[in-house]
Design a protein around this motif. Structure first.
Motif, PDB file in Angstrom:
ATOM      1  N   ASN A  39       0.822  -1.207   0.000  1.00 32.06           N
ATOM      2  CA  ASN A  39       0.000   0.000   0.000  1.00 32.06           C
ATOM      3  C   ASN A  39       0.861   1.263   0.000  1.00 32.06           C
ATOM      4  N   ASN A  40       0.510   2.213  -0.857  1.00 35.74           N
ATOM      5  CA  ASN A  40       1.176   3.510  -1.013  1.00 35.74           C
ATOM      6  C   ASN A  40       2.529   3.435  -1.708  1.00 35.74           C
ATOM      7  N   ASP A  41       2.939   2.249  -2.175  1.00 36.14           N
ATOM      8  CA  ASP A  41       4.134   2.196  -3.013  1.00 36.14           C
ATOM      9  C   ASP A  41       3.857   2.934  -4.320  1.00 36.14           C
ATOM     10  N   THR A  42       4.908   3.468  -4.918  1.00 34.40           N
ATOM     11  CA  THR A  42       4.779   4.220  -6.161  1.00 34.40           C
ATOM     12  C   THR A  42       5.506   3.484  -7.291  1.00 34.40           C
ATOM     13  N   PHE A  43       5.190   3.875  -8.520  1.00 31.43           N
ATOM     14  CA  PHE A  43       5.752   3.220  -9.706  1.00 31.43           C
ATOM     15  C   PHE A  43       5.351   4.055 -10.922  1.00 31.43           C
ATOM     16  N   PHE A  44       5.942   3.750 -12.053  1.00 28.90           N
ATOM     17  CA  PHE A  44       5.513   4.334 -13.320  1.00 28.90           C
ATOM     18  C   PHE A  44       4.573   3.346 -14.011  1.00 28.90           C
ATOM     19  N   TYR A  45       3.532   3.873 -14.621  1.00 32.47           N
ATOM     20  CA  TYR A  45       2.523   3.020 -15.246  1.00 32.47           C
ATOM     21  C   TYR A  45       2.256   3.425 -16.691  1.00 32.47           C
ATOM     22  N   ARG A  46       1.682   2.490 -17.430  1.00 32.67           N
ATOM     23  CA  ARG A  46       1.116   2.769 -18.744  1.00 32.67           C
ATOM     24  C   ARG A  46      -0.285   2.170 -18.780  1.00 32.67           C
ATOM     25  N   ILE A  47      -1.262   2.983 -19.187  1.00 28.12           N
ATOM     26  CA  ILE A  47      -2.642   2.533 -19.344  1.00 28.12           C
ATOM     27  C   ILE A  47      -3.022   2.718 -20.810  1.00 28.12           C
ATOM     28  N   ALA A  48      -3.586   1.706 -21.417  1.00 24.54           N
ATOM     29  CA  ALA A  48      -3.992   1.809 -22.822  1.00 24.54           C
ATOM     30  C   ALA A  48      -5.332   1.108 -23.027  1.00 24.54           C
ATOM     31  N   HIS A  49      -6.283   1.823 -23.590  1.00 22.09           N
ATOM     32  CA  HIS A  49      -7.573   1.229 -23.939  1.00 22.09           C
ATOM     33  C   HIS A  49      -7.346   0.191 -25.041  1.00 22.09           C
ATOM     34  N   GLN A  50      -7.980  -0.944 -24.933  1.00 17.61           N
ATOM     35  CA  GLN A  50      -7.724  -2.026 -25.879  1.00 17.61           C
ATOM     36  C   GLN A  50      -8.296  -1.762 -27.268  1.00 17.61           C
ATOM     37  N   THR A  51      -9.315  -0.916 -27.397  1.00 19.09           N
ATOM     38  CA  THR A  51      -9.943  -0.716 -28.712  1.00 19.09           C
ATOM     39  C   THR A  51     -10.007   0.743 -29.154  1.00 19.09           C
ATOM     40  N   LEU A  52      -9.626   1.674 -28.282  1.00 22.09           N
ATOM     41  CA  LEU A  52      -9.685   3.093 -28.617  1.00 22.09           C
ATOM     42  C   LEU A  52      -8.301   3.725 -28.482  1.00 22.09           C
ATOM     43  N   ASN A  53      -8.117   4.853 -29.147  1.00 21.74           N
ATOM     44  CA  ASN A  53      -6.832   5.558 -29.061  1.00 21.74           C
ATOM     45  C   ASN A  53      -6.800   6.416 -27.791  1.00 21.74           C
ATOM     46  N   GLU A  54      -6.790   5.755 -26.654  1.00 21.40           N
ATOM     47  CA  GLU A  54      -6.715   6.408 -25.347  1.00 21.40           C
ATOM     48  C   GLU A  54      -5.594   5.742 -24.558  1.00 21.40           C
ATOM     49  N   TRP A  55      -4.596   6.535 -24.192  1.00 23.02           N
ATOM     50  CA  TRP A  55      -3.453   5.978 -23.462  1.00 23.02           C
ATOM     51  C   TRP A  55      -2.843   7.043 -22.557  1.00 23.02           C
ATOM     52  N   GLU A  56      -2.140   6.564 -21.549  1.00 19.67           N
ATOM     53  CA  GLU A  56      -1.569   7.469 -20.562  1.00 19.67           C
ATOM     54  C   GLU A  56      -0.340   6.821 -19.920  1.00 19.67           C
ATOM     55  N   ILE A  57       0.693   7.619 -19.721  1.00 17.50           N
ATOM     56  CA  ILE A  57       1.894   7.196 -18.997  1.00 17.50           C
ATOM     57  C   ILE A  57       2.063   8.137 -17.821  1.00 17.50           C
ATOM     58  N   GLY A  58       2.307   7.586 -16.640  1.00 13.85           N
ATOM     59  CA  GLY A  58       2.400   8.457 -15.483  1.00 13.85           C
ATOM     60  C   GLY A  58       3.086   7.817 -14.298  1.00 13.85           C
ATOM     61  N   TYR A  59       3.023   8.547 -13.198  1.00 15.16           N
ATOM     62  CA  TYR A  59       3.577   8.131 -11.910  1.00 15.16           C
ATOM     63  C   TYR A  59       2.390   7.819 -11.018  1.00 15.16           C
ATOM     64  N   GLY A  60       2.310   6.562 -10.573  1.00 15.06           N
ATOM     65  CA  GLY A  60       1.131   6.135  -9.849  1.00 15.06           C
ATOM     66  C   GLY A  60       1.412   5.672  -8.437  1.00 15.06           C
TER      67      GLY A  60
END
Length: 220
Positions: A39-60
């Motif tokens: 809990n509360n650990d941090t990391f870098f992430y990538r989120i990508a919608h499987q069928t739409l052009n929606e994506w995000e890279i961030g610090y989570g």
């Protein structure tokens, strides 16, 4: 709390919007975030919608009770680098090491010809080293693009026409872009460098180790 970097971590999520993403379990041949994060650990992430052009890279941040990912700081996205308002549907969620965390991204901005508030040269988000020059002694009161764990080296080239001076906690820059320095000013002389890191506790740029100081120099 720790900052986590791990391989083969991938789950899916289905909730929409700009908030936390509830994790639905590890994808086949991958680990779950809960296998490497507390809990509360941090990391870098990538989120990508499987069928739409929606994506995000961030610090989570990992929220173990749900489990979920809190999208703490967006670094880059399909929504002009702001948080994506994800549509309904399945998203892939990965723990990653984005380009900005690498150590070989060098940027040579245009010569600094005036004092810089919220300094944000084109290409900053891809750089870890800024090679600076100027036409005279110039101040920088703040640096854009900070997120917890980011490191940037400011190197002033030998061709610079005087030092670049960082100002401590200057209100001329936005609070989150300011420097938290061990002195009121830090001078970076031609040929010298200062290493900065973005402090998660203060939301400020701080120096790594002893800064370059002008007080003992007699050529200014």
């Amino acid at each position: 709390m720790a900052h986590i970097c791990a391989d083969a971590v991938k789950e899916t999520a289905t909730n929409s919007g700009t908030g936390n993403l509830t994790l639905a379990g590890a994808v086949s041949t991958f680990q779950a975030f809960s296998a490497v994060c507390a809990n509360n650990d941090t990391f870098f992430y990538r989120i990508a919608h499987q069928t739409l052009n929606e994506w995000e890279i961030g610090y989570g941040t990992f929220v173990s009770a749900t489990p979920a990912i809190a999208r703490t700081t967006v670094i880059e996205s399909s929504n002009a680098d702001a948080a994506v308002n994800f549509s309904a549907g399945t998203k892939d969620v990965l723990l990653v090491s984005p380009a900005i965390t690498q150590t070989w991204g060098t940027l040579a901005p245009a010569s600094i010809t005036s004092g810089q508030n919220d300094y944000n040269p084109t290409g900053l988000k891809y750089a870890n080293i800024l090679t600076l020059t100027n036409d005279n002694v110039r101040y920088i009161t703040g640096l854009a693009g900070g997120f917890p764990g980011r490191n940037i080296t400011l190197h002033v080239l030998e061709t610079a026409q005087g030092p670049v001076i960082l100002r401590d906690e200057s209100t001329s820059s936005t609070a989150a872009n300011r420097f938290s320095l061990p002195a009121r000013r830090v001078f970076i002389w031609p040929g010298d460098s200062v290493e900065l890191f973005y402090d998660v506790n203060t939301s400020r740029w701080d120096t790594k180790g002893a800064p370059v100081s002008a007080v003992s120099r007699d050529d200014f």
